[in-house]
Design a protein around this motif. Structure first.
Motif, PDB file in Angstrom:
ATOM      1  N   GLU A   1      -3.495   8.225   2.165  1.00 52.17           N
ATOM      2  CA  GLU A   1      -3.947   9.083   3.263  1.00 52.17           C
ATOM      3  C   GLU A   1      -3.494  10.529   3.054  1.00 52.17           C
ATOM      4  OE1 GLU A   1      -2.463   7.283   6.814  1.00 52.17           O
ATOM      5  OE2 GLU A   1      -3.579   5.419   6.501  1.00 52.17           O
ATOM      6  N   ARG A   2      -2.314  10.693   2.410  1.00 50.35           N
ATOM      7  CA  ARG A   2      -1.821  12.037   2.156  1.00 50.35           C
ATOM      8  C   ARG A   2      -0.979  12.038   0.887  1.00 50.35           C
ATOM      9  NH1 ARG A   2       2.589  13.873   6.023  1.00 50.35           N
ATOM     10  NH2 ARG A   2       3.906  13.062   4.340  1.00 50.35           N
ATOM     11  N   ALA A   3      -1.214  13.015   0.035  1.00 48.20           N
ATOM     12  CA  ALA A   3      -0.400  13.175  -1.176  1.00 48.20           C
ATOM     13  C   ALA A   3      -0.122  14.657  -1.369  1.00 48.20           C
ATOM     14  CB  ALA A   3      -1.115  12.596  -2.397  1.00 48.20           C
TER      15      ALA A   3
ATOM     16  N   GLY B   1       6.878  -4.790   7.556  1.00 45.13           N
ATOM     17  CA  GLY B   1       6.376  -3.574   8.167  1.00 45.13           C
ATOM     18  C   GLY B   1       6.441  -2.388   7.227  1.00 45.13           C
ATOM     19  N   ASP B   2       6.295  -1.200   7.779  1.00 48.74           N
ATOM     20  CA  ASP B   2       6.314   0.007   6.972  1.00 48.74           C
ATOM     21  C   ASP B   2       7.706   0.292   6.415  1.00 48.74           C
ATOM     22  OD1 ASP B   2       3.675   0.359   7.429  1.00 48.74           O
ATOM     23  OD2 ASP B   2       3.853   2.250   8.524  1.00 48.74           O
ATOM     24  N   LYS B   3       7.732   0.756   5.174  1.00 47.93           N
ATOM     25  CA  LYS B   3       8.983   1.169   4.546  1.00 47.93           C
ATOM     26  C   LYS B   3       8.747   2.446   3.737  1.00 47.93           C
ATOM     27  CE  LYS B   3      11.604  -3.143   4.303  1.00 47.93           C
ATOM     28  NZ  LYS B   3      12.409  -4.049   3.445  1.00 47.93           N
ATOM     29  N   THR B   4       9.828   3.180   3.510  1.00 43.66           N
ATOM     30  CA  THR B   4       9.788   4.392   2.707  1.00 43.66           C
ATOM     31  C   THR B   4      10.804   4.284   1.587  1.00 43.66           C
ATOM     32  OG1 THR B   4       9.111   5.766   4.580  1.00 43.66           O
ATOM     33  CG2 THR B   4      10.082   6.905   2.697  1.00 43.66           C
ATOM     34  N   PHE B   5      10.368   4.566   0.366  1.00 40.58           N
ATOM     35  CA  PHE B   5      11.264   4.513  -0.791  1.00 40.58           C
ATOM     36  C   PHE B   5      11.255   5.860  -1.517  1.00 40.58           C
ATOM     37  CE2 PHE B   5      10.162   0.075  -0.074  1.00 40.58           C
ATOM     38  CZ  PHE B   5      11.412  -0.535  -0.157  1.00 40.58           C
ATOM     39  N   TYR B   6      12.419   6.196  -2.037  1.00 39.64           N
ATOM     40  CA  TYR B   6      12.588   7.424  -2.831  1.00 39.64           C
ATOM     41  C   TYR B   6      13.017   6.988  -4.219  1.00 39.64           C
ATOM     42  CZ  TYR B   6      14.339  12.182  -3.952  1.00 39.64           C
ATOM     43  OH  TYR B   6      14.556  13.417  -4.510  1.00 39.64           O
ATOM     44  N   ILE B   7      12.205   7.285  -5.217  1.00 43.74           N
ATOM     45  CA  ILE B   7      12.486   6.909  -6.602  1.00 43.74           C
ATOM     46  C   ILE B   7      12.538   8.188  -7.430  1.00 43.74           C
ATOM     47  CG2 ILE B   7      10.023   6.440  -7.026  1.00 43.74           C
ATOM     48  CD1 ILE B   7      10.930   4.241  -9.006  1.00 43.74           C
ATOM     49  N   TYR B   8      13.597   8.368  -8.222  1.00 37.39           N
ATOM     50  CA  TYR B   8      13.814   9.663  -8.855  1.00 37.39           C
ATOM     51  C   TYR B   8      14.697   9.547 -10.092  1.00 37.39           C
ATOM     52  CZ  TYR B   8      18.166   9.285  -6.147  1.00 37.39           C
ATOM     53  OH  TYR B   8      19.350   8.842  -5.610  1.00 37.39           O
ATOM     54  N   ASN B   9      14.676  10.612 -10.893  1.00 41.82           N
ATOM     55  CA  ASN B   9      15.555  10.764 -12.058  1.00 41.82           C
ATOM     56  C   ASN B   9      16.319  12.068 -11.928  1.00 41.82           C
ATOM     57  OD1 ASN B   9      15.368  12.576 -14.832  1.00 41.82           O
ATOM     58  ND2 ASN B   9      16.356  10.607 -15.150  1.00 41.82           N
TER      59      ASN B   9
ATOM     60  N   GLY C   1       4.571   3.107   2.972  1.00 36.20           N
ATOM     61  CA  GLY C   1       3.443   2.210   3.117  1.00 36.20           C
ATOM     62  C   GLY C   1       3.895   0.860   3.616  1.00 36.20           C
ATOM     63  N   GLU C   2       2.970  -0.079   3.568  1.00 32.24           N
ATOM     64  CA  GLU C   2       3.247  -1.436   4.042  1.00 32.24           C
ATOM     65  C   GLU C   2       4.082  -2.184   3.007  1.00 32.24           C
ATOM     66  OE1 GLU C   2       0.751  -5.487   5.265  1.00 32.24           O
ATOM     67  OE2 GLU C   2      -0.309  -3.634   4.735  1.00 32.24           O
TER      68      GLU C   2
ATOM     69  N   THR D   1       0.852  -1.187   0.000  1.00 30.01           N
ATOM     70  CA  THR D   1       0.000   0.000   0.000  1.00 30.01           C
ATOM     71  C   THR D   1       0.891   1.241   0.000  1.00 30.01           C
ATOM     72  OG1 THR D   1      -0.069   0.077   2.422  1.00 30.01           O
ATOM     73  CG2 THR D   1      -1.826  -1.148   1.317  1.00 30.01           C
ATOM     74  N   ILE D   2       0.358   2.333  -0.514  1.00 28.91           N
ATOM     75  CA  ILE D   2       1.018   3.630  -0.390  1.00 28.91           C
ATOM     76  C   ILE D   2       0.100   4.527   0.428  1.00 28.91           C
ATOM     77  CG2 ILE D   2       1.854   5.679  -1.590  1.00 28.91           C
ATOM     78  CD1 ILE D   2       2.582   3.960  -3.952  1.00 28.91           C
ATOM     79  N   ARG D   3       0.548   4.869   1.624  1.00 29.36           N
ATOM     80  CA  ARG D   3      -0.284   5.707   2.501  1.00 29.36           C
ATOM     81  C   ARG D   3       0.076   7.191   2.366  1.00 29.36           C
ATOM     82  NH1 ARG D   3       1.061   1.993   6.282  1.00 29.36           N
ATOM     83  NH2 ARG D   3       2.143   3.591   7.498  1.00 29.36           N
ATOM     84  N   THR D   4       1.368   7.483   2.253  1.00 26.89           N
ATOM     85  CA  THR D   4       1.774   8.879   2.063  1.00 26.89           C
ATOM     86  C   THR D   4       2.683   8.971   0.844  1.00 26.89           C
ATOM     87  OG1 THR D   4       3.779   8.816   3.441  1.00 26.89           O
ATOM     88  CG2 THR D   4       1.675   9.286   4.546  1.00 26.89           C
ATOM     89  N   LEU D   5       2.483  10.028   0.086  1.00 26.11           N
ATOM     90  CA  LEU D   5       3.261  10.226  -1.136  1.00 26.11           C
ATOM     91  C   LEU D   5       3.615  11.699  -1.266  1.00 26.11           C
ATOM     92  CD1 LEU D   5       4.284   9.031  -3.903  1.00 26.11           C
ATOM     93  CD2 LEU D   5       2.098   9.761  -4.852  1.00 26.11           C
ATOM     94  N   ASP D   6       4.899  11.971  -1.458  1.00 28.11           N
ATOM     95  CA  ASP D   6       5.371  13.322  -1.748  1.00 28.11           C
ATOM     96  C   ASP D   6       6.082  13.303  -3.090  1.00 28.11           C
ATOM     97  OD1 ASP D   6       5.054  15.316   0.651  1.00 28.11           O
ATOM     98  OD2 ASP D   6       5.578  13.385   1.569  1.00 28.11           O
ATOM     99  N   ILE D   7       5.652  14.180  -3.990  1.00 26.38           N
ATOM    100  CA  ILE D   7       6.290  14.335  -5.291  1.00 26.38           C
ATOM    101  C   ILE D   7       7.151  15.588  -5.222  1.00 26.38           C
ATOM    102  CG2 ILE D   7       5.909  14.711  -7.759  1.00 26.38           C
ATOM    103  CD1 ILE D   7       3.197  13.240  -7.375  1.00 26.38           C
ATOM    104  N   LEU D   8       8.439  15.444  -5.540  1.00 26.33           N
ATOM    105  CA  LEU D   8       9.403  16.532  -5.419  1.00 26.33           C
ATOM    106  C   LEU D   8       9.976  16.862  -6.781  1.00 26.33           C
ATOM    107  CD1 LEU D   8       9.155  15.299  -2.525  1.00 26.33           C
ATOM    108  CD2 LEU D   8      11.587  15.744  -2.232  1.00 26.33           C
ATOM    109  N   ASP D   9       9.754  18.086  -7.241  1.00 28.34           N
ATOM    110  CA  ASP D   9      10.214  18.529  -8.560  1.00 28.34           C
ATOM    111  C   ASP D   9      11.227  19.653  -8.372  1.00 28.34           C
ATOM    112  OD1 ASP D   9      10.515  19.977 -10.983  1.00 28.34           O
ATOM    113  OD2 ASP D   9       8.594  19.254 -11.723  1.00 28.34           O
TER     114      ASP D   9
END
Length: 403
Positions: free
Chosen positions: A245-247, A321-329, A314-315, A161-169
């Motif tokens: 839950e938050r984007a 358990g919960d993990k956070t990933f940062y994917i970017y170019n 998310g899960e 699941t993705i519970r929180t998402l931040d898009i950074l430009d």
């Protein structure tokens, strides 16, 4: 044979057409149209010199549905790629329906007289495209576009699941101008001056434009101030990732840009309602666009890098358990200019436009109706990003952003 018609001869259109010509096994016959044929001719000349491929060019008013329909029927493409202004999305969709061809764009519809961009106008075309047996793909740029594909790739491969998402430009480039925008000034300024909105607990939270600021250290660029904004992929992600839950969407701006924009707002130059000048009605923002540097002209002078990506929590799929990933170019302005004659902001939108078109033409993505990019398998798109100039990386973070 896969024939394609591209509408729009700005920086994004230029990059997309160059990249299409570099892949003739997919794009066997490329046609380019815009209101100003000379702009199309200049792109075609650059493509010819760089790739040896020929691009046919045309003049067209994309808001004239009968004329555009006739042009599409004359050319006979399998797909129309709309890289024109967001105001023209609906008329181009109408022409595609009339001519019986697939449709794709990079930005959602926005009325001329209201600075409001939402998908509902285009989602309303669902039944018409489905009944016609045609596909319309919305938002195949970088943001929207790649940022949504990044989220869906994480959901497929890393997170249940993705519970929180931040898009950074982040655009860390310097073009040497006192004030200029890196894409269409009219659209850019309308976006930036609109109220900020983010998704939280099933509803939209609105705050005044450019009032929430955070500092973030971007790899390849360094620390930059970024501002909370509304961006259209938040709307489609909230729809297609129901557990969100938050984007939020963040974009970097330098102090000089903010200062110039504040003054322009204060004196009324960003208004989109008509004012009377010398007996004629003019739109101040459209006049401002006419005197600002053309974004496509910034390529030779722009140095630095962009860094655009998603931070998602998310899960975990592995049950840990919960993990956070940062994917970017990370994209280099000078590399982009060397390859296509355009700076990285155009490049990071034009390459995904080419890839989205390739998804349709090759049948990697195929359906009938109107679709956002989140609704398809992210893997073939992600593979092409790596192969065609926008390599991505993913790393695990200790946790979500602490703000």
């Amino acid at each position: 044979m896969s024939k394609v018609l591209v509408i729009g001869a700005g920086g994004v259109g230029s990059v997309a057409v160059h990249k299409m010509a570099m892949n003739p096994q997919i794009f066997s016959d490329v046609h380019l149209a815009s209101r100003t044929k000379s702009k199309c001719d200049a792109i075609a000349e650059s493509v010819k010199s760089r790739t040896g491929q020929t691009v046919s060019t045309y003049a067209i008013d994309a808001e004239d549905v009968p004329a555009l329909t006739a042009l599409i029927q004359e050319i006979g493409p399998k797909l129309v790629v709309n890289l024109a202004l967001p105001y023209q999305d609906l008329t181009i969709m109408d022409a595609c329906l009339a001519a019986g061809v697939h449709y794709m764009d990079t930005a959602n519809y926005e009325p001329k007289d209201v600075a409001k961009f939402e998908y509902h106008w285009q989602w309303a075309y669902q039944d018409r495209f489905k009944q016609a047996g045609l596909m319309a793909l919305l938002g195949s740029g970088f943001d929207p576009g790649v940022t949504s594909v990044f989220a869906m790739w994480l959901k497929k491969h890393k997170l249940k699941t993705i519970r929180t998402l931040d898009i950074l430009d982040c655009n860390g480039g310097d073009h040497g101008q006192a004030f200029a925008t890196n894409f269409n000034p009219e659209i850019n300024i309308r976006e930036v001056t609109a109220p900020a909105r983010h998704w939280a607990n099933g509803d939209w939270v609105e705050t005044p434009a450019m009032t929430i600021r955070q500092n973030f250290d971007f790899e390849g660029v360094g620390p930059k101030n970024m501002y909370l904004m509304y961006h259209e992929e938040l709307e489609s992600l909230a729809k297609f990732v129901p557990e969100l839950e938050r984007a939020r969407f963040w974009m970097t701006f330098g102090d000089a840009y903010i200062q110039h924009l504040t003054v322009l707002q204060n004196v009324g130059m960003t208004r989109i309602d008509p004012v009377l000048y010398n007996g004629q009605e003019i739109i101040p923002l459209q006049f401002l666009k006419a005197v600002l540097p053309e974004p496509a002209s910034l390529g030779p002078t722009t140095q630095g890098k962009t860094n655009i990506g998603d931070i998602a929590t998310g899960e975990s799929l592995d049950g840990s358990g919960d993990k956070t990933f940062y994917i970017y170019n990370i994209c280099d302005h000078e590399d982009a200019y060397h390859e296509t004659g355009n700076q990285a902001v155009s490049y990071t939108t034009g390459v995904p436009a080419m890839i989205g078109a390739a998804m349709i033409l090759t049948g990697a993505w195929s359906s009938e109706g109107v679709f956002n990019i989140e609704q398809f398998d992210p893997d073939p798109f992600m593979d092409m990003l790596n192969q065609h100039g926008l390599p991505w990386q993913v790393k695990e973070l200790a946790g979500p952003l602490q703000f």
